[in-house]
Design a protein around this motif. Structure first.
Motif, short mmCIF file in Angstrom:
data_model
loop_
_atom_site.label_atom_id
_atom_site.label_comp_id
_atom_site.label_asym_id
_atom_site.label_seq_id
_atom_site.Cartn_x
_atom_site.Cartn_y
_atom_site.Cartn_z
N SER A 265 -30.52 9.72 58.92
CA SER A 265 -30.73 8.66 59.90
C SER A 265 -29.37 8.17 60.39
O SER A 265 -28.59 7.61 59.60
N SER A 271 -33.27 -0.03 63.34
CA SER A 271 -34.33 0.16 62.35
C SER A 271 -35.70 0.07 63.04
O SER A 271 -35.81 -0.24 64.22
N LYS A 272 -36.74 0.34 62.27
CA LYS A 272 -38.09 0.34 62.83
C LYS A 272 -38.50 -1.05 63.32
O LYS A 272 -39.07 -1.20 64.40
#
Length: 337
Positions: A265, A271-272
């Motif tokens: 990543s 981030s999500k």
């Protein structure tokens, strides 16, 4: 030890009047004649108690300045103590007082202020003039647009300088073969409303662990946005774009000498959770900008409507006056006949 007692008893503290006289004499004996010499301060006799009290109060509350230095004499307790410098700081223990803080608003005053703003907004919303209502909505929408732009700036991730990536050159036959194999396979990575974030690139590397090719399905996707996604994913994953389908599907190839990175990543991605927050702010900004355009159009139409009716009101009296003039002409002509 017994011999020291009479000597200690003979010692006496200086009287304040004697201190003042000695200080006055020392100032009067200064060699520089051009320097400002103070006048005799007090003329006290040795037994004058009132003069001593006056001297104490005068010296304590009024510092004597010679040049640019303030000298303060404190005679409390029967001893003479001199202090040089700012008298205010010396009296406070050498520490300056901090500036007074602003008075904080109480909870009740804050509530009253909010009530006043709400009442003011309610009056504008219920105004009989449509222009006032439209302008109030427009100002509110513009404030929201500025706030959303400031919020979206927090989600801008600076790009990390990356090493130069040399993409592999594939022949037309290899591209055709990889395209057919990618279409037949069912493994895919979805790109939803969050867009491209760290989890998408992580899933791509996990798919490339067992498959050479994989599909990226973008849904929902605006027209032309799939090409932006393809460019961004190729930069982050170091993969090769084989084909972009009309149904917003991208086929990626991992490369001949693919090595799975330790950090799958990338650090310069969201981030999500933050990607979802960014999407919500973007959607709100898009709808707000559309609403602003609609309000501006309504305001423009209303202003045109007002101008049209003003011109019509001016034209009606002119028509009436013209009719009256015609009637007068007819009456005069009939009278002459």
């Amino acid at each position: 030890m017994a011999s020291l007692v009479p000597r200690l008893l003979r010692r006496r503290t200086l009287q304040p009047a004697q201190v003042l006289r000695s200080l006055r004499d020392s100032w009067m004996r200064l060699p520089d004649a051009s320097s400002p010499r103070p006048a005799p301060l007090l003329h006290c006799s040795p037994g004058d108690a009132g003069c001593v009290l006056a001297a104490r109060s005068w010296w304590f509350y009024s510092p004597v300045r010679y040049g640019s230095t303030a000298v303060t004499l404190n005679t409390d307790g029967g001893f003479a103590r001199f202090s040089v410098g700012d008298s205010g700081t010396r009296q406070n223990g050498g520490q300056k007082q901090p500036p007074a803080n602003k008075k904080k608003m109480s909870r009740k005053s804050k509530v009253n202020q909010l009530k006043w703003f709400r009442l003011k907004a309610k009056k504008k919303m219920k105004s009989p003039n449509p222009e006032v209502r439209i302008r109030y909505k427009l100002e509110k929408a513009k404030r929201k647009e500025e706030w959303l732009i400031e919020k979206l700036r927090k989600y801008e991730v600076p790009r990390v300088p990356e090493p130069v990536h040399d993409p592999e050159i594939l022949t037309e036959e290899e591209k055709f073969y990889l395209k057919r194999t990618g279409e037949k396979k069912k493994n895919y990575v979805p790109v939803g409303r969050r867009g491209v974030f760290g989890g998408v690139v992580l899933n791509m590397h996990l798919h490339w662990k067992k498959h050479e090719t994989m599909k990226v399905v973008c849904k929902p996707c605006r027209p032309g946005q799939v090409y932006e996604y393809a460019e961004e994913l190729a930069r982050l994953s170091k993969g090769t774009v084989i084909d972009i389908k009309p149904n917003n599907t991208i086929i990626f190839y991992r490369g001949k000498n693919y090595v799975q990175p330790k950090v799958m990543s990338p650090p310069d991605t969201l981030s999500k959770q933050k990607a979802l927050e960014k999407y919500r702010y973007e959607q709100s900004l898009e709808h707000t900008s559309q609403f602003i355009e609609q309000l501006e159009k309504e305001l423009e139409d209303y202003q045109k409507h007002v101008i049209l009716f003003k011109n019509r009101d001016r034209a009606i009296p002119e028509k009436i006056s013209n009719k009256d003039a015609i009637v007068d002409d007819l009456t005069t002509s009939s009278d002459t006949e």
